[in-house]
Design a protein around this motif. Structure first.
Motif, PDB file in Angstrom:
ATOM      1  N   GLY A  90       0.815  -1.207   0.000  1.00  0.00           N
ATOM      2  CA  GLY A  90       0.000   0.000   0.000  1.00  0.00           C
ATOM      3  C   GLY A  90       0.852   1.262   0.000  1.00  0.00           C
ATOM      4  O   GLY A  90       0.556   2.227  -0.717  1.00  0.00           O
ATOM      5  N   ALA A  91       1.927   1.264   0.803  1.00  0.00           N
ATOM      6  CA  ALA A  91       2.818   2.433   0.845  1.00  0.00           C
ATOM      7  C   ALA A  91       3.513   2.646  -0.493  1.00  0.00           C
ATOM      8  O   ALA A  91       3.780   3.787  -0.898  1.00  0.00           O
ATOM      9  N   PHE A  92       3.800   1.549  -1.205  1.00  0.00           N
ATOM     10  CA  PHE A  92       4.408   1.670  -2.532  1.00  0.00           C
ATOM     11  C   PHE A  92       3.399   2.223  -3.539  1.00  0.00           C
ATOM     12  O   PHE A  92       3.716   3.102  -4.347  1.00  0.00           O
ATOM     13  N   LEU A  93       2.159   1.730  -3.502  1.00  0.00           N
ATOM     14  CA  LEU A  93       1.158   2.159  -4.475  1.00  0.00           C
ATOM     15  C   LEU A  93       0.701   3.594  -4.236  1.00  0.00           C
ATOM     16  O   LEU A  93       0.369   4.311  -5.184  1.00  0.00           O
ATOM     17  N   GLY A  94       0.663   4.015  -2.972  1.00  0.00           N
ATOM     18  CA  GLY A  94       0.080   5.305  -2.620  1.00  0.00           C
ATOM     19  C   GLY A  94       0.532   6.476  -3.478  1.00  0.00           C
ATOM     20  O   GLY A  94      -0.294   7.168  -4.070  1.00  0.00           O
ATOM     21  N   PRO A  95       1.834   6.724  -3.576  1.00  0.00           N
ATOM     22  CA  PRO A  95       2.283   7.880  -4.364  1.00  0.00           C
ATOM     23  C   PRO A  95       2.363   7.606  -5.866  1.00  0.00           C
ATOM     24  O   PRO A  95       2.637   8.520  -6.640  1.00  0.00           O
ATOM     25  N   ARG A  96       2.137   6.373  -6.278  1.00  0.00           N
ATOM     26  CA  ARG A  96       2.307   6.014  -7.689  1.00  0.00           C
ATOM     27  C   ARG A  96       0.973   5.733  -8.377  1.00  0.00           C
ATOM     28  O   ARG A  96       0.656   6.301  -9.396  1.00  0.00           O
ATOM     29  N   ARG A  97       0.215   4.825  -7.822  1.00  0.00           N
ATOM     30  CA  ARG A  97      -1.068   4.461  -8.406  1.00  0.00           C
ATOM     31  C   ARG A  97      -2.038   4.086  -7.284  1.00  0.00           C
ATOM     32  O   ARG A  97      -2.360   2.918  -7.083  1.00  0.00           O
ATOM     33  N   PRO A  98      -2.529   5.038  -6.526  1.00  0.00           N
ATOM     34  CA  PRO A  98      -3.422   4.700  -5.416  1.00  0.00           C
ATOM     35  C   PRO A  98      -4.749   4.153  -5.939  1.00  0.00           C
ATOM     36  O   PRO A  98      -5.418   4.806  -6.741  1.00  0.00           O
ATOM     37  N   PRO A  99      -5.139   2.976  -5.518  1.00  0.00           N
ATOM     38  CA  PRO A  99      -6.408   2.424  -5.986  1.00  0.00           C
ATOM     39  C   PRO A  99      -7.594   3.152  -5.371  1.00  0.00           C
ATOM     40  O   PRO A  99      -7.508   3.686  -4.259  1.00  0.00           O
ATOM     41  N   ARG A 100      -8.689   3.166  -6.090  1.00  0.00           N
ATOM     42  CA  ARG A 100      -9.932   3.706  -5.546  1.00  0.00           C
ATOM     43  C   ARG A 100     -10.774   2.626  -4.889  1.00  0.00           C
ATOM     44  O   ARG A 100     -11.718   2.922  -4.172  1.00  0.00           O
ATOM     45  N   MET A 101     -10.447   1.371  -5.160  1.00  0.00           N
ATOM     46  CA  MET A 101     -11.169   0.269  -4.536  1.00  0.00           C
ATOM     47  C   MET A 101     -10.197  -0.852  -4.206  1.00  0.00           C
ATOM     48  O   MET A 101      -9.285  -1.141  -4.987  1.00  0.00           O
ATOM     49  N   VAL A 102     -10.380  -1.465  -3.036  1.00  0.00           N
ATOM     50  CA  VAL A 102      -9.585  -2.607  -2.603  1.00  0.00           C
ATOM     51  C   VAL A 102     -10.551  -3.721  -2.212  1.00  0.00           C
ATOM     52  O   VAL A 102     -11.486  -3.494  -1.436  1.00  0.00           O
TER      53      VAL A 102
END
Length: 280
Positions: A90-102
Motif C-alpha cells: 500500500g505504501a508503494f502504491l500510494g504515491p504512484r497508483r493509489p487504488p480507488r477500490m480494494v
C-alpha cells in the motif's frame, strides 16, 4: 519490508504463495494464469519480500476489468499475504497508483489501506467469501445464457445491482464504457438469466475461473420479485450448470446483506474467508 513490482522470473513464487488458499485467491490465480505478471497492459503485480528475499505478500493493481460487480470507473487492488507486506505494498502504491477500490481478504486489505495512509473511505464493507461444492436440494429456475437481444435488460439490471451495492450508478461516469463491458460479457456467454412464469426474474454473471474453480457475482432479482426464493432457485440452477466444468463455485457478499447471505446458504454455499471491500 520492501515492496516493488514483480518481474516475470518470480511467477512460480507468486503462484506458490497464492496456491496456499486457492479458494480465497481464485481471482489472483486466474489473473496470473490469463495474463502473467506482465501480460495485461496497464496492470501491475507488486510484491513484498521479508528482507531475506522471500516473497510474503502480493497484490494485483490495475485498470478495472470486465468482471461482475466491478464498476468501470475505479482502479482496483486485490492483495494477499502477510499483513505487514500488504501494508508495504500500500505504501508503494500510494504515491504512484493509489487504488480507488480494494477487495480481498480482510486482514490483507485493511493492512494495504493503512499503507495508503488510511484515507477516509466512501464504502467500508465487511464481506464474506462463500464456497459451494455441492448444490443443496430444492427448486431450480429454468436457466439460459443471455443473448444479444438481452443486452438492454442486462445493462439495466447490472447498473441497478452496482448502484445498490456501491451506491453509485456506473453509467453516471462512463455510460458507453459500461455498456461495452456488459456487451462483452454477454457476447462471451458469461451472463445467465433465470426464467419463471412471468419472464426473466434472475441474473447472474460468471467471472474469473482457474482450473477447477469459478467466481460468480452480479446476482440480481427484480425488487418486485424478491422474497420468493428466486435467488436461491437461480443459484442452484447456475451451480448445477457450472459444476459440469468446475469443482467449486465461489462468490463474496456483504455480510450485512442478510437476505442474500440466506439465499446463498440455502443454495449450498458455506462460509469461508472474511473479506473487505473498501472504496473512496
Amino acid at each position: 519490508m520492501r515492496a516493488a513490482p514483480l518481474s516475470v522470473d518470480r511467477t512460480r513464487e507468486v503462484r506458490d504463495l497464492l496456491s496456499a488458499d486457492p479458494d480465497t485467491n481464485l481471482f489472483l490465480l486466474s489473473a496470473l494464469q490469463s495474463w502473467g505478471l506482465d501480460g495485461q497492459q496497464g496492470a501491475w503485480w507488486v510484491g513484498a519480500d521479508d528482507g531475506r528475499g522471500r516473497l510474503v505478500a502480493v497484490a494485483w493493481s490495475g485498470r478495472p476489468v470486465p468482471e461482475p460487480g466491478a464498476s468501470v470507473v475505479v482502479g482496483l487492488a486485490v492483495p494477499w499475504g502477510d499483513p505487514e507486506g500488504c501494508r508495504a505494498i500500500g505504501a508503494f502504491l500510494g504515491p504512484r497508483r493509489p487504488p480507488r477500490m480494494v477487495i480481498g481478504p480482510r486482514e490483507a486489505c485493511d493492512a494495504l489501506w493503512r499503507g495508503l495512509g488510511a484515507p477516509a473511505p466512501r464504502l467500508w464493507y465487511d464481506q464474506r467469501l462463500y464456497v459451494c461444492t455441492r448444490v443443496a436440494p430444492g427448486p431450480r429456475l429454468a436457466l439460459r445464457t443471455a443473448g444479444a437481444s438481452d443486452v438492454p435488460l442486462v445493462v439495466e439490471w447490472s447498473a441497478a445491482m452496482i448502484a445498490e451495492d456501491l451506491q453509485a450508478d456506473p453509467r453516471d461516469e462512463d455510460p458507453e464504457g459500461f455498456r461495452r463491458q456488459v456487451r462483452g460479457r454477454v457476447r462471451s456467454g458469461r451472463c445467465l438469466l433465470g426464467l419463471a412464469d412471468d419472464g426473466i426474474v434472475f441474473k447472474l454473471d460468471v467471472g474469473r475461473h482457474h482450473q477447477d474453480g469459478v467466481q460468480v457475482g452480479g446476482t440480481y432479482v427484480l425488487p418486485s420479485h424478491r422474497g420468493r426464493g428466486l435467488a436461491t432457485a437461480g443459484m442452484r440452477a447456475a451451480c448445477d450448470r457450472l459444476f459440469q466444468r468446475y469443482r467449486r463455485v465461489t462468490l463474496h457478499v456483504n455480510e450485512a446483506n442478510h437476505p442474500a447471505v440466506a439465499a446463498y446458504e440455502r443454495a449450498g454455499f458455506r462460509r469461508a474467508t472474511a473479506f473487505r471491500l473498501a472504496a473512496r
